[in-house]
Motif scaffolding. Structure first.
Motif, PDB file in Angstrom:
ATOM      1  N   UNK A 258       2.890 -34.014  40.231  1.00 30.23           N
ATOM      2  CA  UNK A 258       1.840 -34.981  39.936  1.00 30.23           C
ATOM      3  C   UNK A 258       2.192 -35.719  38.648  1.00 30.23           C
ATOM      4  N   UNK A 259       1.527 -36.838  38.390  1.00 29.48           N
ATOM      5  CA  UNK A 259       1.762 -37.547  37.126  1.00 29.48           C
ATOM      6  C   UNK A 259       1.490 -36.645  35.919  1.00 29.48           C
ATOM      7  N   UNK A 260       2.136 -36.949  34.810  1.00 27.12           N
ATOM      8  CA  UNK A 260       2.119 -36.123  33.602  1.00 27.12           C
ATOM      9  C   UNK A 260       0.701 -35.767  33.148  1.00 27.12           C
ATOM     10  N   UNK A 261      -0.190 -36.741  33.025  1.00 25.21           N
ATOM     11  CA  UNK A 261      -1.546 -36.467  32.509  1.00 25.21           C
ATOM     12  C   UNK A 261      -2.323 -35.551  33.452  1.00 25.21           C
ATOM     13  N   UNK A 262      -2.161 -35.740  34.736  1.00 23.78           N
ATOM     14  CA  UNK A 262      -2.862 -34.879  35.691  1.00 23.78           C
ATOM     15  C   UNK A 262      -2.311 -33.458  35.611  1.00 23.78           C
ATOM     16  N   UNK A 263      -0.999 -33.313  35.463  1.00 22.08           N
ATOM     17  CA  UNK A 263      -0.421 -31.970  35.293  1.00 22.08           C
ATOM     18  C   UNK A 263      -0.965 -31.305  34.034  1.00 22.08           C
ATOM     19  N   UNK A 264      -1.093 -32.066  32.945  1.00 23.10           N
ATOM     20  CA  UNK A 264      -1.630 -31.507  31.699  1.00 23.10           C
ATOM     21  C   UNK A 264      -3.084 -31.057  31.874  1.00 23.10           C
ATOM     22  N   UNK A 265      -3.890 -31.874  32.550  1.00 19.35           N
ATOM     23  CA  UNK A 265      -5.294 -31.509  32.779  1.00 19.35           C
ATOM     24  C   UNK A 265      -5.394 -30.279  33.675  1.00 19.35           C
ATOM     25  N   UNK A 266      -4.577 -30.221  34.721  1.00 19.84           N
ATOM     26  CA  UNK A 266      -4.592 -29.061  35.614  1.00 19.84           C
ATOM     27  C   UNK A 266      -4.152 -27.801  34.879  1.00 19.84           C
ATOM     28  N   UNK A 267      -3.158 -27.946  34.006  1.00 23.36           N
ATOM     29  CA  UNK A 267      -2.692 -26.796  33.216  1.00 23.36           C
ATOM     30  C   UNK A 267      -3.823 -26.276  32.328  1.00 23.36           C
ATOM     31  N   UNK A 268      -4.563 -27.184  31.711  1.00 23.83           N
ATOM     32  CA  UNK A 268      -5.679 -26.765  30.868  1.00 23.83           C
ATOM     33  C   UNK A 268      -6.735 -26.069  31.725  1.00 23.83           C
ATOM     34  N   UNK A 269      -6.994 -26.596  32.898  1.00 25.77           N
ATOM     35  CA  UNK A 269      -8.009 -26.038  33.781  1.00 25.77           C
ATOM     36  C   UNK A 269      -7.638 -24.627  34.240  1.00 25.77           C
ATOM     37  N   UNK A 270      -6.346 -24.381  34.459  1.00 27.69           N
ATOM     38  CA  UNK A 270      -5.892 -23.101  35.005  1.00 27.69           C
ATOM     39  C   UNK A 270      -5.276 -22.183  33.953  1.00 27.69           C
TER      40      UNK A 270
END
Length: 172
Positions: free
Chosen positions: A103-115
């Motif tokens: 996924x795009x960088x920002x979405x990966x960062x948000x998902x990482x924070x979520x998980x």
């Protein structure tokens, strides 16, 4: 309005300002939560091509770990080249060529924070956020006086929400 020294007054004050404070993180969690529902699909993912040289002669079960590809399963073997879903690995040279969907960088960062897990520095933020959400659940019952019509109607909505939650948990 509740008197200034009552629990109801302080619950309302904390609920209000904690809500404002957490508005940004709540937006990130809601957005990433929706996107995470589709993590088993290619939604918003793009192909990224990689060429990497790792140790030569790796056993089949070690290739995935060496190149950072989860659940890698070697299929066909042609001479010195192992073929797998994402690409190839040359046993003699150690050259791996593969494609990953990301996924795009920002979405990966948000998902990482979520998980984030307990081994991640963000886990304190997740605990704070979880405790804050539980506070919102409890403090909701101090927003209105118990004898008011709106509070009684709120209790019916609460019971409906609890029933829906139990139904989804046990009868999905």
């Amino acid at each position: 309005m509740a008197k200034k020294n009552t629990t109801a007054y302080w619950m309302r004050i904390i609920h209000r300002y904690l809500g404002f404070f957490l508005a940004g993180i709540m937006a990130v969690y809601s957005f990433s939560g929706i996107i995470l529902i589709f993590r088993d699909t290619d939604f918003l993912k793009r192909d990224y091509y990689f060429e990497k040289t790792v140790d030569a002669g790796l056993p089949k079960d070690q290739i995935g770990k060496a190149i950072g590809v989860r659940r890698l399963k070697v299929g066909k073997v042609e001479g010195d080249v192992y073929h797998y879903k994402q690409g190839t690995y040359n046993v003699k040279t150690g050259e791996a060529k593969y494609t990953l969907k990301k996924q795009p960088y920002m979405i990966e960062k948000m998902n990482h924070m979520h998980k984030a897990t307990s081994g991640d520095p963000l886990f304190f933020l997740n605990i704070f956020f979880g405790v804050s959400l539980f506070f919102f659940v409890l403090s909701t019952f101090w927003m209105f006086a118990p004898k008011t019509k709106i509070f009684k109607k709120g209790i019916y909505f609460t019971l409906g929400g609890i029933a829906l939650t139990l139904f989804v948990l046990f009868f999905e």
